[in-house]
Write an enzyme that holds these catalytic residues in place. Sequence first.
Site, mmCIF file in Angstrom:
data_model
loop_
_atom_site.group_PDB
_atom_site.id
_atom_site.type_symbol
_atom_site.label_atom_id
_atom_site.label_comp_id
_atom_site.label_asym_id
_atom_site.label_seq_id
_atom_site.Cartn_x
_atom_site.Cartn_y
_atom_site.Cartn_z
ATOM 1 N N SER A 101 -0.239 -15.244 -2.874
ATOM 2 C CA SER A 101 -1.047 -14.363 -2.030
ATOM 3 C C SER A 101 -0.871 -14.666 -0.547
ATOM 4 O O SER A 101 0.220 -14.545 -0.010
ATOM 5 C CB SER A 101 -2.513 -14.462 -2.469
ATOM 6 O OG SER A 101 -3.309 -13.493 -1.850
ATOM 7 N N ASP A 240 -1.626 -8.723 3.071
ATOM 8 C CA ASP A 240 -1.301 -10.127 2.841
ATOM 9 C C ASP A 240 -0.006 -10.207 2.031
ATOM 10 O O ASP A 240 0.633 -9.184 1.766
ATOM 11 C CB ASP A 240 -2.450 -10.860 2.141
ATOM 12 C CG ASP A 240 -2.687 -10.372 0.719
ATOM 13 O OD1 ASP A 240 -2.280 -9.242 0.398
ATOM 14 O OD2 ASP A 240 -3.290 -11.116 -0.069
ATOM 15 N N ASP A 242 0.914 -10.602 -1.004
ATOM 16 C CA ASP A 242 1.140 -9.873 -2.251
ATOM 17 C C ASP A 242 0.515 -8.485 -2.253
ATOM 18 O O ASP A 242 0.526 -7.803 -3.276
ATOM 19 C CB ASP A 242 0.670 -10.682 -3.459
ATOM 20 C CG ASP A 242 -0.842 -10.785 -3.577
ATOM 21 O OD1 ASP A 242 -1.519 -10.769 -2.533
ATOM 22 O OD2 ASP A 242 -1.346 -10.896 -4.711
ATOM 23 N N ASP A 244 -2.580 -7.236 -2.050
ATOM 24 C CA ASP A 244 -3.838 -6.828 -2.675
ATOM 25 C C ASP A 244 -5.014 -6.865 -1.709
ATOM 26 O O ASP A 244 -6.156 -6.632 -2.101
ATOM 27 C CB ASP A 244 -4.137 -7.658 -3.925
ATOM 28 C CG ASP A 244 -4.357 -9.139 -3.640
ATOM 29 O OD1 ASP A 244 -4.192 -9.562 -2.478
ATOM 30 O OD2 ASP A 244 -4.683 -9.874 -4.602
#
Length: 446
Positions: A101, A240, A242, A244
């Site tokens: 992340s 960010d 990833d 999400d």
Amino acid sequence: MKRKYFGTDGIRGRVGDPSVSPDFVVKLGWAVGRVLGRGDGRTVLIGKDTRISGYMFESALEAGLVAAGVDIRLLGPMPTPGVAYLTRTFRAAAGIVITASHNPYDDNGIKFFSGDGDKLPDAAELEIEAAIDQPLRTVPSADLGKVRRVEDAAGRYIEFCKSSIPPATSLKGLKLVLDCAHGATYNVAPYVFEELGAEVVTIGARPDGFNINRDVGSTKPGALAEAVVAEGAELGIAFDGDGDRLMMVDANGQLVDGDALIYIIAKARLRNDALRGAVVGTLMSNLGFELALQRLGIDFVRTQVGDRYIMERLKQDGGMLGGEPSGHIICRDRTTTGDGIIAALQVLQALIDDDVRLAEAVRPVESYPQVLINVRLEQRADVMARPRVQQAVREAEAQLGAQGRILLRLSGTEPLVRVMVEGADPDRVQILAEQLAALVRDELGG
């Protein structure tokens, strides 16, 4: 039961640590195959962000899953919510994302989705953990899994994102700056907004395996703010690593966090009679955000920190919208998990419908000053249960009264104790946060 390997959002840590090592990930893949890939013709999807270690862990997961007799579809670099969506559309048994992340490149981890595109429930994680501790037994050669690459994965997800707003909506005339954090949205997000008509300037869209989240992205929005002002853009959107979560900045370069973005979406849903149930936030949601929702007549409830808990509460109550100030926003009427791109599109749709600029739309949300101090742990300890800490918290809460909150919690993804103090008086908030953080450090032995 206490989980041995899983945190609040999958497994995460420094590459090479015991639970983030190639040998462990092989065993993890096998365990996931045994638990989630039961039955004939079961398939698991694997996506990843742009970290250099992603190649290694992708291969390790392949080996374990194939040894368990599970077929694999490789998606390549793909935002976490994209993996959730494709898991549903492929009718797969599960989806796996190799990502840490918003963490730096030398961390990595594994996130999981069920066949419905939801985060795994605790029971499934506990079953996987039990399987990890069993001997790895490879299925007969005739039953080994097979691996194929999905060549059009990015295109499928791009079209899904575009479909989350009405077909008649156009972003023509909007100049946007997108910060892709050198992460998984770099080959998806620019196409979504460009194909909807926006003029797009990108930063943080040249991943090299090592620069993910480095001085860019939703946790480092300074570069985006500078770019928005320099480009004369309407607003900026930062994802960010990833994809999400997101943050935005307005035309003046002022940061707009997840709470304020949820407020915009909630107000639009309310106006269109499309808001069901309470808006769900977490213990970290700002008190000013809660009060702004109350002025609209919108109910608000809090859960533990973590989007999985937000989703659980939304399902329990039949709600449609929730999220965190960090920018995890779940629009349950659009998708099954936090999705930075889809949440950004809902905000843009609301701004277009109301014919307002971002700064004006968030003006009713008067955020209370909030100080968050992270205290690093050498080893995990429940310092919040210690008498000195509990007494100090009670005394600080008495000083703040009804106009403030205090929260001490262990991070679910990093070796940290998070000390948060919120209140109307910024000076008092800062002093109390520093005092509590110092006490926590003292209790931990420096």
